[in-house]
Design an enzyme around this catalytic site. Structure first.
Site, mmCIF file in Angstrom:
data_model
loop_
_atom_site.group_PDB
_atom_site.id
_atom_site.type_symbol
_atom_site.label_atom_id
_atom_site.label_comp_id
_atom_site.label_asym_id
_atom_site.label_seq_id
_atom_site.Cartn_x
_atom_site.Cartn_y
_atom_site.Cartn_z
ATOM 1 N N SER A 165 0.840 -1.210 0.000
ATOM 2 C CA SER A 165 0.000 0.000 0.000
ATOM 3 C C SER A 165 0.874 1.259 0.000
ATOM 4 O O SER A 165 0.966 1.988 0.990
ATOM 5 C CB SER A 165 -0.925 -0.027 1.212
ATOM 6 N N GLY A 167 0.469 4.073 -1.337
ATOM 7 C CA GLY A 167 -0.238 5.329 -1.110
ATOM 8 C C GLY A 167 -0.236 5.692 0.366
ATOM 9 O O GLY A 167 -0.023 6.856 0.738
ATOM 10 N N ASP A 168 -0.460 4.710 1.208
ATOM 11 C CA ASP A 168 -0.426 4.918 2.654
ATOM 12 C C ASP A 168 1.002 5.013 3.180
ATOM 13 O O ASP A 168 1.317 5.889 3.989
ATOM 14 C CB ASP A 168 -1.124 3.755 3.364
ATOM 15 N N ILE A 169 1.851 4.093 2.747
ATOM 16 C CA ILE A 169 3.190 4.010 3.330
ATOM 17 C C ILE A 169 4.020 5.241 3.023
ATOM 18 O O ILE A 169 4.715 5.775 3.899
ATOM 19 C CB ILE A 169 3.890 2.721 2.864
ATOM 20 N N GLY A 172 2.892 7.934 5.220
ATOM 21 C CA GLY A 172 3.422 7.720 6.564
ATOM 22 C C GLY A 172 4.859 8.174 6.691
ATOM 23 O O GLY A 172 5.244 8.841 7.661
#
Length: 395
Positions: A165, A167-169, A172
């Site tokens: 993922s 997009g999330d990582i 983050g």
């Protein structure tokens, strides 16, 4: 060993992946991360499989080294307790849809009144400004909108979501970087600030040569399979028992590859003598290389390519990654002992530091595991006061 972020207190209101990944990075480097969760439910990802003894392995892999307190922030007393915690914190991190914290009366403008030095980090789908700001998003949505899917997948095939993922990582990681930059500014000036990170922005930021290719050539990049679009040879090649990734990233490495193959004449071939020419004639070069690589096993080619100094590697499945001697030597597979789930393996800390090495010191908390401890130690409440809060369903 002292850790780099020891003494930094983080109030973590995030859930699922982008926010928890940012706070995990900080917790791994020694920050005291207090995860604030809704009573009875907690982080959404506690309900994501696979499970060990009803505990989510997904959640446990992202929330190690943190403490958990439950607070019902819809209740005035819980907000009061949270604000008291803010006074003693260095960082607040949230990944709600923009406007949610403001509706609770807990947005940055309110928090900085009681703690001017607070670093308030918000990680959301589209950020706190712009026409899409209030829209919801998940990883797949920003991968689609941010262009990365349009350049991923087999040549001539449909756009493909990247496996992890990203997009999330990436959001983050950028959130953690932004927090650290803001902490440095505060160390120099005493001034806190808001850090606003959008998942879509982060996807645009990592498009690198796709943007460069488009703005220079005017051609819209498309999926190119597993090869690099600007460097040749730079792709997996078939062997007698599988595939091997070969990355001859410059002319000197291509010469070494030709010497290994016994095809020194390629170095003088007008089609292949420079990287731009090799890339232009990739459809001619690839089958020539494949005809050679198919004559030996992947392991045999690894040994030969390593000896020749040409970057290469097998295409490992996850089980092979977890057994790789380099991965193990760098302590990138660690094991924790969870109070409910027992032993669990997970990825280690990738940042190696000579004086302040981070580590996985403790497992992810069960929901509300440290509520009373935090209310006592951080806010100085006694057992009677905590019992009254419990009766009032504040946590």
């Amino acid at each position: 060993m002292k850790q780099a972020l020891e003494g930094i207190k983080v109030l973590d209101l995030t859930r699922v992946l982008a926010g928890p990944y940012a706070t995990m990075v900080m917790a791994d480097m020694g920050a005291d991360v207090i995860k604030i969760e809704a009573p009875g439910v907690g982080d959404d990802s506690r309900a994501f499989g696979p499970y060990i003894a009803n505990e989510s392995a997904y959640f446990m892999s992202l929330n190690r080294n943190k403490r958990s307190i439950t607070l019902n922030l819809k209740k005035p007393k819980a907000k009061e307790l949270f604000l008291e915690m803010v006074k003693k914190a260095d960082v607040v991190v949230e990944n709600y849809r923009p406007g949610t914290m403001e509706k609770l009366g807990l947005g940055y403008e309110e928090l900085k009144k009681i703690n001017p030095g607070i670093i308030y980090a918000a990680s959301s789908g589209f950020g706190h400004s712009g026409p899409y700001s209030k829209r919801a998003a998940y990883d797949a949505v920003v991968q689609a909108m941010g262009g990365i899917m349009s350049i991923t997948g087999p040549k001539g095939g449909k756009p493909t979501r990247v496996g992890p993922s990203v997009g999330d990582i990436t959001a983050g990681l950028f959130t953690a970087i932004g927090i650290l930059a803001a902490l440095n500014h505060r160390n120099n000036t005493g001034q806190g600030q808001k850090v606003d990170v959008a998942m879509l922005d982060c996807q645009v930021a990592i498009l690198e040569n796709a943007i460069a290719r488009y703005v220079v050539t005017g051609e819209v990049p498309k999926p190119a399979g597993n090869r690099h679009t600007s460097i040749t040879p730079f792709e997996p090649f078939e062997t007698s028992d599988g595939e091997i990734m070969i990355a001859a990233g410059n002319d000197a490495l291509f010469i070494k590859l030709c010497e290994l193959f016994g095809t020194e004449e390629w170095v003088q071939d007008e089609r292949f003598k420079s990287n731009p020419q090799r890339t232009k004639h990739v459809e001619e070069l690839t089958p020539l290389i494949t005809a050679i690589t198919k004559t030996k096993t992947t392991k045999e080619w690894q040994e030969l390519l390593d000896k020749a100094g040409v970057p290469n590697g097998p295409i490992n499945t996850i089980d092979k990654v977890l057994e790789d001697p380099q991965v193990l030597a760098r302590e990138m597979v660690v094991e924790v002992d969870h109070p409910v789930a027992g032993h669990l393996k997970m990825a280690g800390v990738p940042i190696k530091m000579s004086e302040t090495q981070g580590s996985v010191r403790k497992p992810a908390p069960v929901l509300g595991q440290h509520t009373e401890e935090i209310l006592q130690d951080l806010l100085g409440l006694n057992k009677e006061e905590i019992e009254e809060l419990k009766k009032a369903e504040i946590f």
